[in-house]
Design an enzyme around this catalytic site. Structure first.
Site, PDB file in Angstrom:
ATOM      1  CB  THR A 171      70.999 -62.496  15.281  1.00  0.00           C
ATOM      2  OG1 THR A 171      69.562 -61.981  15.647  1.00  0.00           O
ATOM      3  CG2 THR A 171      71.162 -63.234  14.684  1.00  0.00           C
ATOM      4  CE  LYS A 212      74.390 -60.137  14.125  1.00  0.00           C
ATOM      5  NZ  LYS A 212      73.440 -59.221  15.140  1.00  0.00           N
ATOM      6  CE  LYS A 267      67.831 -63.944  12.843  1.00  0.00           C
ATOM      7  NZ  LYS A 267      66.842 -63.323  12.423  1.00  0.00           N
TER       8      LYS A 267
HETATM    9  P1  NAD Z   1      69.870 -51.076  15.710  1.00  0.00           P
HETATM   10  O1  NAD Z   1      71.248 -51.098  15.814  1.00  0.00           O
HETATM   11  O2  NAD Z   1      69.179 -50.712  15.886  1.00  0.00           O
HETATM   12  O3  NAD Z   1      69.554 -51.759  17.319  1.00  0.00           O
HETATM   13  C1  NAD Z   1      70.350 -51.896  19.112  1.00  0.00           C
HETATM   14  C2  NAD Z   1      70.407 -51.036  19.600  1.00  0.00           C
HETATM   15  O4  NAD Z   1      71.397 -51.312  21.048  1.00  0.00           O
HETATM   16  C3  NAD Z   1      70.941 -49.216  19.755  1.00  0.00           C
HETATM   17  O5  NAD Z   1      70.571 -48.519  20.202  1.00  0.00           O
HETATM   18  C4  NAD Z   1      72.232 -49.366  20.380  1.00  0.00           C
HETATM   19  O6  NAD Z   1      72.780 -48.142  20.688  1.00  0.00           O
HETATM   20  C5  NAD Z   1      72.014 -50.320  21.227  1.00  0.00           C
HETATM   21  N1  NAD Z   1      73.212 -50.675  22.353  1.00  0.00           N
HETATM   22  C6  NAD Z   1      74.175 -51.530  21.567  1.00  0.00           C
HETATM   23  N2  NAD Z   1      74.963 -51.449  23.170  1.00  0.00           N
HETATM   24  C7  NAD Z   1      74.537 -51.687  23.643  1.00  0.00           C
HETATM   25  C8  NAD Z   1      74.542 -51.045  25.337  1.00  0.00           C
HETATM   26  N3  NAD Z   1      75.476 -51.930  25.919  1.00  0.00           N
HETATM   27  N4  NAD Z   1      73.866 -51.215  26.088  1.00  0.00           N
HETATM   28  C9  NAD Z   1      72.354 -50.477  25.841  1.00  0.00           C
HETATM   29  N5  NAD Z   1      72.341 -50.244  24.196  1.00  0.00           N
HETATM   30  C10 NAD Z   1      73.480 -50.877  23.388  1.00  0.00           C
HETATM   31  O7  NAD Z   1      69.757 -52.855  15.861  1.00  0.00           O
HETATM   32  P2  NAD Z   1      68.532 -53.777  15.615  1.00  0.00           P
HETATM   33  O8  NAD Z   1      68.016 -53.536  13.681  1.00  0.00           O
HETATM   34  O9  NAD Z   1      67.470 -53.431  16.489  1.00  0.00           O
HETATM   35  O10 NAD Z   1      68.385 -55.262  15.443  1.00  0.00           O
HETATM   36  C11 NAD Z   1      69.078 -55.796  16.764  1.00  0.00           C
HETATM   37  C12 NAD Z   1      68.964 -57.241  17.012  1.00  0.00           C
HETATM   38  O11 NAD Z   1      68.607 -57.659  16.240  1.00  0.00           O
HETATM   39  C13 NAD Z   1      70.207 -57.471  16.396  1.00  0.00           C
HETATM   40  O12 NAD Z   1      71.234 -58.893  17.037  1.00  0.00           O
HETATM   41  C14 NAD Z   1      69.992 -58.158  15.237  1.00  0.00           C
HETATM   42  O13 NAD Z   1      70.931 -58.672  14.138  1.00  0.00           O
HETATM   43  C15 NAD Z   1      68.502 -58.768  15.453  1.00  0.00           C
HETATM   44  N6  NAD Z   1      67.995 -58.686  14.117  1.00  0.00           N
HETATM   45  C16 NAD Z   1      67.394 -57.400  13.348  1.00  0.00           C
HETATM   46  C17 NAD Z   1      66.546 -57.370  12.115  1.00  0.00           C
HETATM   47  C18 NAD Z   1      66.097 -56.087  11.957  1.00  0.00           C
HETATM   48  O14 NAD Z   1      65.134 -56.931  10.427  1.00  0.00           O
HETATM   49  N7  NAD Z   1      66.679 -54.976  12.236  1.00  0.00           N
HETATM   50  C19 NAD Z   1      65.300 -58.934  12.183  1.00  0.00           C
HETATM   51  C20 NAD Z   1      65.920 -59.341  13.064  1.00  0.00           C
HETATM   52  C21 NAD Z   1      66.981 -59.761  14.115  1.00  0.00           C
END
Ligand code: NAD
Length: 296
Positions: free
Chosen positions: A96, A246, A171
């Site tokens: 997102t 966010k 979204k």
């Molecule tokens: P998270 O923080 O658990 O996972 C993100 C991962 O990306 C982390 O493990 C981090 O180390 C990795 N990362 C960051 N920079 C990086 C790079 N340069 N190279 C490789 N890896 C890298 O977050 P999440 O909960 O999995 O969410 C991910 C996305 O999904 C976000 O944009 C969030 O807004 C969206 N989202 C989350 C949810 C939810 O309920 N968690 C729901 C809908 C959408």
């Protein structure tokens, strides 16, 4: 079956990548955080030592990263996907992020001979694990058609919303509705308490009357009426207040950039900001009902 690189093995990415592997795709995972790589490997996943190694011969590259800046770094930065992967590959960004970043990286990818869609999701960690996410997709019809079989594995509802950035736009608009409606429902329950109206009675009436909405009927912010809602487990997430903040910030920035007035969206953002500052960031966003009770 396709060779898939999956970048970002966090709360959402890891279960999504596992579902692709379970469906028979050859999945190579990578995350900048060693703990995420180890956890993915421990559940049977294959991990690459670095980003370039993960993407070099992939047909399809999925990214699931925290922010627009992260997506820019991973896709267009030095040693990133556009430098390391094979032109012709399909890029699917499920993070997102802001609409401008989504459009910029898609344009850069297209200029280098890649195909790219933005495909943010709704449905949370539970939906990622169950393969029941909703995907909102922006990008060319041809790229959408190529991505669709993969998205069907990770999700249940797949909607092509329009050109590049349209998935992110959908979204942001959806979650602005959600942030506002959760506050509206919370205020109504707090007012009912103040008036001595039984919460269950309010639920029974509003859930079948014109106050009906998802924040009330599926995710009710007070314990009791909807047993599966986070209110019944002390507001453990679910979807954290930090994530809601966010998304409301993304909506506010998008509104400003497109000169559209969203006063309720802005007010909701301020309320979630205060709620997070007062210790609510890691709790479920529906816990805002307790913050509002105390905020007077
Ligand atoms: P998270 O923080 O658990 O996972 C993100 C991962 O990306 C982390 O493990 C981090 O180390 C990795 N990362 C960051 N920079 C990086 C790079 N340069 N190279 C490789 N890896 C890298 O977050 P999440 O909960 O999995 O969410 C991910 C996305 O999904 C976000 O944009 C969030 O807004 C969206 N989202 C989350 C949810 C939810 O309920 N968690 C729901 C809908 C959408």
């Amino acid at each position: 079956m396709a060779k898939v690189a999956f970048i970002g093995l966090g709360n959402m990415g890891a279960p999504m990548a596992r579902n692709l592997a379970s469906a028979g795709h050859v999945v190579m995972g990578y995350d900048v955080f060693e703990g995420a790589r180890t956890a993915f490997a421990e559940t049977g996943g294959t991990v690459a030592a670095n980003l370039a190694a993960a993407v070099v011969d992939a047909d399809i590259i999925v990214t699931m990263l925290p922010s627009g800046a992260d997506v820019r770094t991973v896709v267009t930065g030095p040693g990133g996907i556009l430098e390391s992967a094979t032109p012709g590959a399909l890029l699917i960004d499920c993070s997102t992020i802001d609409v401008a970043s989504a459009r910029d990286v898609a344009a850069a990818a297209t200029a280098k001979g890649f195909r790219m869609i933005d495909a943010p999701v709704s449905g949370g960690v539970a939906g990622a694990a169950a393969g029941t996410l909703t995907f909102m997709v922006g990008g060319p019809a041809e790229a959408f058609a190529l991505a669709d079989p993969l998205l069907q594995i990770m999700g249940r509802t797949i909607v092509h919303a329009g050109d590049s950035g349209a998935g992110q736009a959908a979204k942001i608009c959806n979650n602005m509705i959600l942030g506002i409606s959760m506050i509206a429902v919370s205020e109504a329950f707090n007012l009912a308490d103040g008036l001595g109206l039984d919460r269950q009675k309010l639920f029974d009436i509003a859930s079948t009357a014109s106050g009906q909405c998802w924040s009330l009927t599926t995710y009710c912010p007070v314990p009791g009426p909807v047993p599966t809602s986070p209110a019944n487990r002390d507001y453990q997430p679910g979807f954290t207040a930090k994530m809601m903040l966010k998304d409301l910030k993304l909506a506010a920035d998008a509104a400003k950039a497109s000169d559209v007035k969203t006063p309720l969206g802005s007010a909701a953002g301020e309320i979630y900001e205060h709620f997070c500052d007062e210790g609510g960031a890691a709790t479920d966003f529906s816990g805002v009902v307790r913050y509002l009770r105390g905020a007077g």
